[in-house]
Design an enzyme around this catalytic site. Sequence first.
Site, PDB file in Angstrom:
ATOM      1  N   GLN A   1      -7.934   0.075   3.311  1.00 11.89           N
ATOM      2  CA  GLN A   1      -8.876  -0.504   4.474  1.00 11.89           C
ATOM      3  C   GLN A   1     -10.322  -0.972   3.909  1.00 11.89           C
ATOM      4  O   GLN A   1     -10.897  -1.737   4.592  1.00 11.89           O
ATOM      5  CB  GLN A   1      -9.108   0.422   5.741  1.00 11.89           C
ATOM      6  CG  GLN A   1      -7.858   0.787   6.485  1.00 11.89           C
ATOM      7  CD  GLN A   1      -7.550  -0.407   7.323  1.00 11.89           C
ATOM      8  OE1 GLN A   1      -8.332  -1.244   7.782  1.00 11.89           O
ATOM      9  NE2 GLN A   1      -6.251  -0.540   7.552  1.00 11.89           N
TER      10      GLN A   1
ATOM     11  N   HIS B   1      -1.994  -7.757   2.621  1.00  4.72           N
ATOM     12  CA  HIS B   1      -1.999  -8.142   3.820  1.00  4.72           C
ATOM     13  C   HIS B   1      -2.992  -7.501   4.669  1.00  4.72           C
ATOM     14  O   HIS B   1      -3.247  -7.948   5.648  1.00  4.72           O
ATOM     15  CB  HIS B   1      -0.561  -8.005   4.846  1.00  4.72           C
ATOM     16  CG  HIS B   1      -0.262  -6.703   5.147  1.00  4.72           C
ATOM     17  ND1 HIS B   1      -0.580  -6.307   6.261  1.00  4.72           N
ATOM     18  CD2 HIS B   1       0.328  -5.484   4.441  1.00  4.72           C
ATOM     19  CE1 HIS B   1      -0.028  -4.686   6.692  1.00  4.72           C
ATOM     20  NE2 HIS B   1       0.296  -4.432   5.296  1.00  4.72           N
TER      21      HIS B   1
ATOM     22  N   CYS C   1       1.863   2.562  13.181  1.00  2.00           N
ATOM     23  CA  CYS C   1       2.820   3.209  12.826  1.00  2.00           C
ATOM     24  C   CYS C   1       3.138   4.260  13.966  1.00  2.00           C
ATOM     25  O   CYS C   1       4.281   4.696  14.096  1.00  2.00           O
ATOM     26  CB  CYS C   1       2.555   4.103  11.577  1.00  2.00           C
ATOM     27  SG  CYS C   1       1.631   3.193  10.618  1.00  2.00           S
TER      28      CYS C   1
ATOM     29  N   THR D   1      12.054  -8.042 -11.104  1.00  2.00           N
ATOM     30  CA  THR D   1      11.311  -9.316 -11.401  1.00  2.00           C
ATOM     31  C   THR D   1      10.264  -9.540 -10.603  1.00  2.00           C
ATOM     32  O   THR D   1      10.278  -9.261  -9.511  1.00  2.00           O
ATOM     33  CB  THR D   1      12.435 -10.566 -11.216  1.00  2.00           C
ATOM     34  OG1 THR D   1      13.322 -10.248 -12.199  1.00  2.00           O
ATOM     35  CG2 THR D   1      11.674 -12.107 -11.578  1.00  2.00           C
TER      36      THR D   1
ATOM     37  N   ASN E   1      -8.253   3.893   8.600  1.00  2.00           N
ATOM     38  CA  ASN E   1      -7.759   2.850   9.186  1.00  2.00           C
ATOM     39  C   ASN E   1      -7.869   2.617  10.739  1.00  2.00           C
ATOM     40  O   ASN E   1      -7.719   1.902  11.512  1.00  2.00           O
ATOM     41  CB  ASN E   1      -6.044   2.525   8.715  1.00  2.00           C
ATOM     42  CG  ASN E   1      -5.254   3.869   8.781  1.00  2.00           C
ATOM     43  OD1 ASN E   1      -5.648   5.067   8.438  1.00  2.00           O
ATOM     44  ND2 ASN E   1      -4.212   3.852   9.655  1.00  2.00           N
TER      45      ASN E   1
ATOM     46  N   GLY F   1       0.789  -1.137  -0.020  1.00  2.00           N
ATOM     47  CA  GLY F   1      -0.159  -0.073   0.085  1.00  2.00           C
ATOM     48  C   GLY F   1       0.888   1.308   0.039  1.00  2.00           C
ATOM     49  O   GLY F   1       0.443   2.033  -0.550  1.00  2.00           O
TER      50      GLY F   1
ATOM     51  N   SER G   1      -3.340  -3.161  -0.535  1.00  2.00           N
ATOM     52  CA  SER G   1      -2.344  -3.928   0.183  1.00  2.00           C
ATOM     53  C   SER G   1      -2.884  -5.345   0.528  1.00  2.00           C
ATOM     54  O   SER G   1      -3.797  -5.588   1.137  1.00  2.00           O
ATOM     55  CB  SER G   1      -1.857  -3.001   1.183  1.00  2.00           C
ATOM     56  OG  SER G   1      -1.019  -3.996   2.114  1.00  2.00           O
TER      57      SER G   1
HETATM   58  C1  LIG Z   1      -1.788  -0.390   5.907  1.00  2.00           C
HETATM   59  C2  LIG Z   1      -1.992   0.780   5.345  1.00  2.00           C
HETATM   60  C3  LIG Z   1      -1.208   1.299   4.268  1.00  2.00           C
HETATM   61  C4  LIG Z   1       0.134   0.621   3.844  1.00  2.00           C
HETATM   62  O1  LIG Z   1       0.307  -0.484   3.334  1.00  2.00           O
HETATM   63  P1  LIG Z   1       1.552  -1.351   3.503  1.00  2.00           P
HETATM   64  O2  LIG Z   1       1.046  -2.600   2.377  1.00  2.00           O
HETATM   65  O3  LIG Z   1       1.724  -1.890   4.743  1.00  2.00           O
HETATM   66  O4  LIG Z   1       2.519  -0.440   2.894  1.00  2.00           O
HETATM   67  C5  LIG Z   1      -1.613   2.473   3.509  1.00  2.00           C
HETATM   68  N1  LIG Z   1      -2.818   3.078   3.904  1.00  2.00           N
HETATM   69  C6  LIG Z   1      -3.799   2.476   4.761  1.00  2.00           C
HETATM   70  C7  LIG Z   1      -4.965   3.016   5.010  1.00  2.00           C
HETATM   71  C8  LIG Z   1      -3.294   1.279   5.567  1.00  2.00           C
HETATM   72  O5  LIG Z   1      -4.366   0.921   6.461  1.00  2.00           O
END
Ligand SMILES: *Cc1c(COP(=O)(O)O)cnc(C)c1O
Length: 396
Positions: A179, A201, A324, A237, A151, A70, A199
């Site tokens: 989110q 994860h 963070c 890659t 978030n 993300g 993102s």
């Molecule tokens: C987690 C998050 C990100 C960052 O994503 P990553 O894949 O961890 O770099 C960016 N924006 C929001 C709103 C998020 O919750």
Amino acid sequence: MKVYADNAATTKMSPIAIKTMVKYMENVYGNPSSLHSVGQEAAEALSQARETIAKYLGCSPKEIYFTSGGSEADNQAIISAAEIGLRKGKKHIISTAFEHHAVLHTLDRLSKKGFEIELLPVDENGMIKPEQVADAIREDTCLVTIMYANNEIGTILPISEIGKICRENCVIFHTDAVQAAGHLHIDVEKENIDLLSLSAHKFHGPKGIGVLYARKSVPLTNLIDGGAQERGKRAGTENIPAIMSMASAFEEVCEKIDSNSDYLIPLRNKLIDGLLKVPHSALNGDKENRLPGNVSICFEGIEGESLLLLLDAKGVSASSGSACTSGSLDPSHVLLSIGRPHEIAHGSLRLSLCEYNTEEEIDYMIETVPQVVNYLRNISPLWKDKEKGRKEYILK
Ligand SMILES: *Cc1c(COP(=O)(O)O)cnc(C)c1O
């Protein structure tokens, strides 16, 4: 009992995502740029993943770019729009005060390069009115970047109304949908979104992989130079196992958006109602326009970090804002943006649920969190002053 309630920070990978990842690590190890059949098998898989993701965003596979997550997608989206603006002499960017740091820090960097950044204030529920965007747009506005859903406090923003305003004014519109993805139906055509970040994860896929959707009409600027991967816009890659795993996870969550919401919203509301029974507490974020799994509460007289540690000892993994910001003494910029005083913002708790959480877990948190809050208040001299009327409460 062990309860993982920090799904806004990251999620557990789904069995399908793990299975797909292992399958591609074991069997499809070719480089998609190689001309031989082993490489071409990987190239074939890559285009399949692009199609799957495009299908659920309502765009063309040619508009999907794979990134490291993300943060990279946010950086590339914003920098690309800024460069397009620069070529036209447009240096005004509109955003909000409560974006993710991946957006805010990229905007800081641009402001040092002469861009004018206008951060719209959000209201006490973390809401933006579309008219605020309409009023802020100028002749020299090159980008509006506003997150799909927050978030920390879970507020869902009026993205399609904002998209319409941007389109009518010919301004590029980016949204950080990290989110929202997999929880809300997204359609970049209907919502007039030009750039969008995802993102993996955050929706039960692997870490270190994400997507930037960029409309055909928006040429991207490379952040990484090198080979011609991702149509020359992102060298390196391709991480085939992660990309395939992300696509399988995305397909799975997108197919289940409605059933997951039907399951989660009553659980979320039960948890909110249960926790708000604690005196001198308040819900953060919008009650109605809220992510299905987000519970964010401020408890007066509490220090968020102590609350987290004690909850952890009771088996509950939670967060006091965004991951963070922990480790810093400043309260969350999101809670300050909705007008929470410093003292209250420090006592925030975010419990973010997913479809793997059970009702028993919700009941356990409704029992445990108030216990821990009471314990912490009872050992606080400041709290005793409030109880004896020597100091005023801030939350009713
Ligand atoms: C987690 C998050 C990100 C960052 O994503 P990553 O894949 O961890 O770099 C960016 N924006 C929001 C709103 C998020 O919750």
